[in-house]
Design a protein around this motif. Sequence first.
Motif, short mmCIF file in Angstrom:
data_model
loop_
_atom_site.label_atom_id
_atom_site.label_comp_id
_atom_site.label_asym_id
_atom_site.label_seq_id
_atom_site.Cartn_x
_atom_site.Cartn_y
_atom_site.Cartn_z
N MET A 38 -15.39 -24.63 4.20
CA MET A 38 -16.71 -24.55 4.84
C MET A 38 -17.43 -25.88 4.68
SD MET A 38 -19.66 -21.70 4.18
CE MET A 38 -21.16 -21.69 5.11
N SER A 39 -18.21 -26.25 5.67
CA SER A 39 -18.95 -27.51 5.59
C SER A 39 -19.88 -27.51 4.41
CB SER A 39 -19.75 -27.71 6.88
OG SER A 39 -20.68 -28.76 6.72
N ASP A 40 -20.04 -28.71 3.82
CA ASP A 40 -21.04 -28.83 2.77
C ASP A 40 -22.35 -29.35 3.34
OD1 ASP A 40 -20.45 -31.41 3.36
OD2 ASP A 40 -19.72 -31.97 1.38
N ARG A 41 -22.52 -29.23 4.65
CA ARG A 41 -23.74 -29.57 5.36
C ARG A 41 -24.03 -31.07 5.36
NH1 ARG A 41 -22.18 -25.21 5.93
NH2 ARG A 41 -23.31 -23.26 5.81
N ASN A 42 -23.03 -31.91 5.05
CA ASN A 42 -23.27 -33.35 5.08
C ASN A 42 -22.65 -33.98 6.30
OD1 ASN A 42 -20.56 -33.29 4.56
ND2 ASN A 42 -20.63 -34.49 2.67
N GLY A 43 -22.23 -33.17 7.23
CA GLY A 43 -21.67 -33.70 8.47
C GLY A 43 -20.19 -33.44 8.61
N ASP A 44 -19.49 -33.05 7.55
CA ASP A 44 -18.07 -32.74 7.65
C ASP A 44 -17.88 -31.40 8.33
OD1 ASP A 44 -17.52 -35.05 6.36
OD2 ASP A 44 -17.38 -34.14 4.37
N CYS A 80 -12.14 -22.75 18.24
CA CYS A 80 -13.53 -22.34 18.48
C CYS A 80 -14.49 -23.25 17.73
CB CYS A 80 -13.75 -20.90 18.06
SG CYS A 80 -12.99 -19.67 19.15
N ALA A 81 -14.17 -23.53 16.46
CA ALA A 81 -15.07 -24.30 15.61
C ALA A 81 -15.10 -25.77 15.97
CB ALA A 81 -14.68 -24.13 14.15
N LYS A 82 -13.98 -26.32 16.45
CA LYS A 82 -13.91 -27.76 16.66
C LYS A 82 -13.94 -28.19 18.12
CE LYS A 82 -11.39 -29.12 12.50
NZ LYS A 82 -10.17 -29.80 11.99
N VAL A 83 -13.53 -27.31 19.02
CA VAL A 83 -13.39 -27.71 20.43
C VAL A 83 -14.42 -26.99 21.29
CG1 VAL A 83 -11.81 -27.90 22.38
CG2 VAL A 83 -10.93 -28.09 20.04
N MET A 84 -14.36 -25.66 21.32
CA MET A 84 -15.27 -24.91 22.17
C MET A 84 -16.73 -25.12 21.77
SD MET A 84 -15.28 -20.82 23.08
CE MET A 84 -13.50 -20.72 23.05
N PRO A 111 -21.30 -23.76 22.73
CA PRO A 111 -21.55 -23.23 21.39
C PRO A 111 -21.77 -21.72 21.35
CG PRO A 111 -23.46 -24.47 22.20
CD PRO A 111 -22.33 -24.73 23.15
N GLU A 112 -22.41 -21.14 22.38
CA GLU A 112 -22.63 -19.68 22.36
C GLU A 112 -21.31 -18.91 22.51
OE1 GLU A 112 -24.67 -21.66 24.19
OE2 GLU A 112 -26.52 -21.44 23.03
N PRO A 113 -20.45 -19.26 23.47
CA PRO A 113 -19.14 -18.59 23.52
C PRO A 113 -18.34 -18.78 22.24
CG PRO A 113 -19.58 -19.65 25.61
CD PRO A 113 -20.67 -20.10 24.67
N ALA A 114 -18.43 -19.94 21.62
CA ALA A 114 -17.73 -20.15 20.35
C ALA A 114 -18.27 -19.20 19.28
CB ALA A 114 -17.88 -21.60 19.90
N ARG A 116 -16.32 -18.22 7.21
CA ARG A 116 -16.81 -19.54 6.81
C ARG A 116 -17.03 -20.45 8.02
NH1 ARG A 116 -13.09 -20.97 1.51
NH2 ARG A 116 -14.14 -19.54 0.05
N ALA A 117 -16.13 -20.39 8.98
CA ALA A 117 -16.29 -21.20 10.18
C ALA A 117 -17.52 -20.77 10.98
CB ALA A 117 -15.04 -21.11 11.04
N LEU A 118 -17.75 -19.47 11.08
CA LEU A 118 -18.91 -18.96 11.79
C LEU A 118 -20.21 -19.40 11.12
CD1 LEU A 118 -20.30 -17.13 13.89
CD2 LEU A 118 -19.93 -15.21 12.33
N LEU A 119 -20.30 -19.25 9.80
CA LEU A 119 -21.51 -19.63 9.10
C LEU A 119 -21.75 -21.14 9.19
CD1 LEU A 119 -21.12 -17.38 5.94
CD2 LEU A 119 -22.62 -17.01 7.90
N ASP A 120 -20.68 -21.91 9.15
CA ASP A 120 -20.80 -23.36 9.30
C ASP A 120 -21.31 -23.69 10.71
OD1 ASP A 120 -20.28 -26.05 8.18
OD2 ASP A 120 -18.88 -26.18 9.84
N HIS A 121 -20.82 -22.98 11.70
CA HIS A 121 -21.21 -23.22 13.09
C HIS A 121 -22.70 -22.96 13.30
CE1 HIS A 121 -20.99 -23.45 17.40
NE2 HIS A 121 -21.16 -22.16 17.59
N VAL A 122 -23.21 -21.83 12.81
CA VAL A 122 -24.61 -21.50 13.07
C VAL A 122 -25.55 -22.27 12.16
CG1 VAL A 122 -23.98 -19.21 13.89
CG2 VAL A 122 -24.67 -19.50 11.51
N SER A 123 -25.05 -22.80 11.04
CA SER A 123 -25.93 -23.54 10.13
C SER A 123 -26.48 -24.80 10.76
CB SER A 123 -25.17 -23.90 8.85
OG SER A 123 -24.22 -24.93 9.10
N GLN A 124 -25.85 -25.26 11.83
CA GLN A 124 -26.24 -26.52 12.45
C GLN A 124 -27.34 -26.37 13.49
OE1 GLN A 124 -22.50 -27.90 14.04
NE2 GLN A 124 -21.44 -27.32 12.16
N ASP A 125 -27.75 -25.15 13.79
CA ASP A 125 -28.67 -24.95 14.91
C ASP A 125 -29.40 -23.62 14.72
OD1 ASP A 125 -29.91 -24.56 17.39
OD2 ASP A 125 -28.26 -25.49 18.49
N VAL A 126 -30.74 -23.67 14.59
CA VAL A 126 -31.53 -22.45 14.42
C VAL A 126 -31.35 -21.53 15.61
CG1 VAL A 126 -33.88 -21.56 14.24
CG2 VAL A 126 -33.20 -23.54 12.89
#
Length: 633
Positions: free
Chosen positions: A1-7, A448-452, A457-460, A480-490
């Motif tokens: 899961m991302s550590d929220r630093n951009g990875d 889904c996490a890296k391409v779509m 972003p909504e379909p992903a 983990r991928a889902l939580l990382d995905h939504v953490s980037q955008d309210v």
Amino acid sequence: MSDRNGDTYNVYVGTEPLLRTPPSTPRRVADDQLARLQQQFARPDGMGAAYDVLAGEHTVILHGEAGSGRSSAARVLLCELPQGRGTYHELTPEEPEVPSGQWLSLDLVGEQDRMLLDLTSVDERTWRKVHDELSGFRHEVLAQGAFLALVLPRPFEEQLGPQFTQFRRKIGRPDAWEAVNRHLWLAGVHESVRDLAPPALRTYLDSGPPLRDVGRLAERIGVAARGPGDFASWCEAALAAQKDRTRDVAEAIQGLRKGRQRALFLTAAMLEGAPAEAVHRATNLLVDEAGSTHDDRPLLEHKGLSLRLETVGAELDSDARVHFTEPGVAEAARHRFWTDLPDVREPLNNWLVKALRLRGLDESDLAELVARFTDLCVSTDDTERLTKLVERWTRDSAHRATEVRAAAHLLKRGLENERSGGEFRSRIYAWSTGRPSKHLRDVLVEVCAKVMSVHHPEPALVRLHHLARNESHPSVVARRALLDHVSQDVRLQRRLLARLATAQAERHHRADADLFLDLTGLPDGFLLTAPPREWLTSCWRMAFDLLTPNRWARCTTRWLVTADRTKGEALVEAALSILVDASDMRYPVLSRIYADARRTVSPDLASHLLQSINTAQRARFTHRAPDLEESPS
């Protein structure tokens, strides 16, 4: 899961991620692509009028000739608007998951958002559904102070309702010279292209090629400019690479009489850039698959590989890798064999499966090979062949790391292709809502996490949500991928929360409640509007109903600790009211929440919580409320 630093989140097979991507979030990748587009963009006729309509009416509908850059113009228009609190994002209309749902959900519209709705590739059914919902969607756009740029699909331009014609503006074709100039300026060539251009470049640009081809030519000139020579030689090299080699390849194939010669030509085209040893072995595989005969002369009488490559217009470079002497030949050869000899498709499909196991092919060779085969299938709308390959390569009983990685590369290529992207998104949805194998699940999460997620972003989010709620314990890859995905955008957090709170199927409620407990942060102002507050209450209620106190108690504590650090009485009051309302006044729930609060938050907040509980109880009951001060933890 991302550590929220951009990875970004990675799925691994062995020690390597399935897909190598830049160490940036999908949002950052999309923003970088948009910034580069703005720098390259040559303004066409009609751009100013379209901007005035968009700025004044919050909606513009663009149309124009195919290849005129309508979609690029829409993106640039939205980004030229004054920057507000909202974000730029692209809408992807999809069939709703419930009969009463919408193709364009109003939840997608945030305050002052700038939204692109590109319909250039949709089918008639999607167009009709979106058109029917457009008035209501635009009403929400206006209510939120947002902006919408819609690009019309050419086959259905005349079906646009009369109520929308006032927003319609035509985008003309930009000046090709200006387009090339802008591309080359970014490559460090600051001179005027028109002043330096050789006659061949003038002839090409005056012929009115599609803008996509103009951009590709400019990029090739920029690449050539990094080497020796002058501007004329750079243009000559770029134009040579741009030349249509179809006729040359057809004549070359006609001159190759033996099957093993044609097998070498096709193999070299599929594996251009790969090591000579791998090309040699792959050629023998294709000879067997196609039913041709090998050279039956004694081995020492065979022609050497270098000489045989010369007969198909290829050679070895200094690293013993195979390249064609003329640019563009490999691509033309692949498509010629595929379209002119359709019976070769099945043998080539079988050959690909075996070629993945060849020694000597590195990851980039394999990625290129899979991408080239994917492009061939897409060119003839043979996506069913590709989905069967993905399923074959990800069967748990036939697991090989190379094949799982190949499946990820195949889906990545299919999603990124404008022609096939929609079909692959639909296929991934079907897999995600079913029972995919472990390896297929890993591949779906990765793409889904890296391409779509970059442009859709909504379909992903939807697909990652299905994968997460159906994930078998103890695996948490999809979650983990889902939580990382939504953490980037309210906006994505809001979208996921709405899905969790309004899920129709009861079989998903327990999984959704458990997933919700990992979303219990407090974005600023998130609790102060009606829909999110109602959704949060529903989700907490599900958690209290369906999960054990040991699961939800640490999350209520985290929720209260966050509220304790929050400045703003209204936000604190909302956070406490949501928990109390969700408890439905159940004594065991309120007792545990309050006891934990006394140990973890300030006395003021604990007192405030008790007051909220007592107020709610008095409103609901006429008898005396339990004394929580003396209740056990």
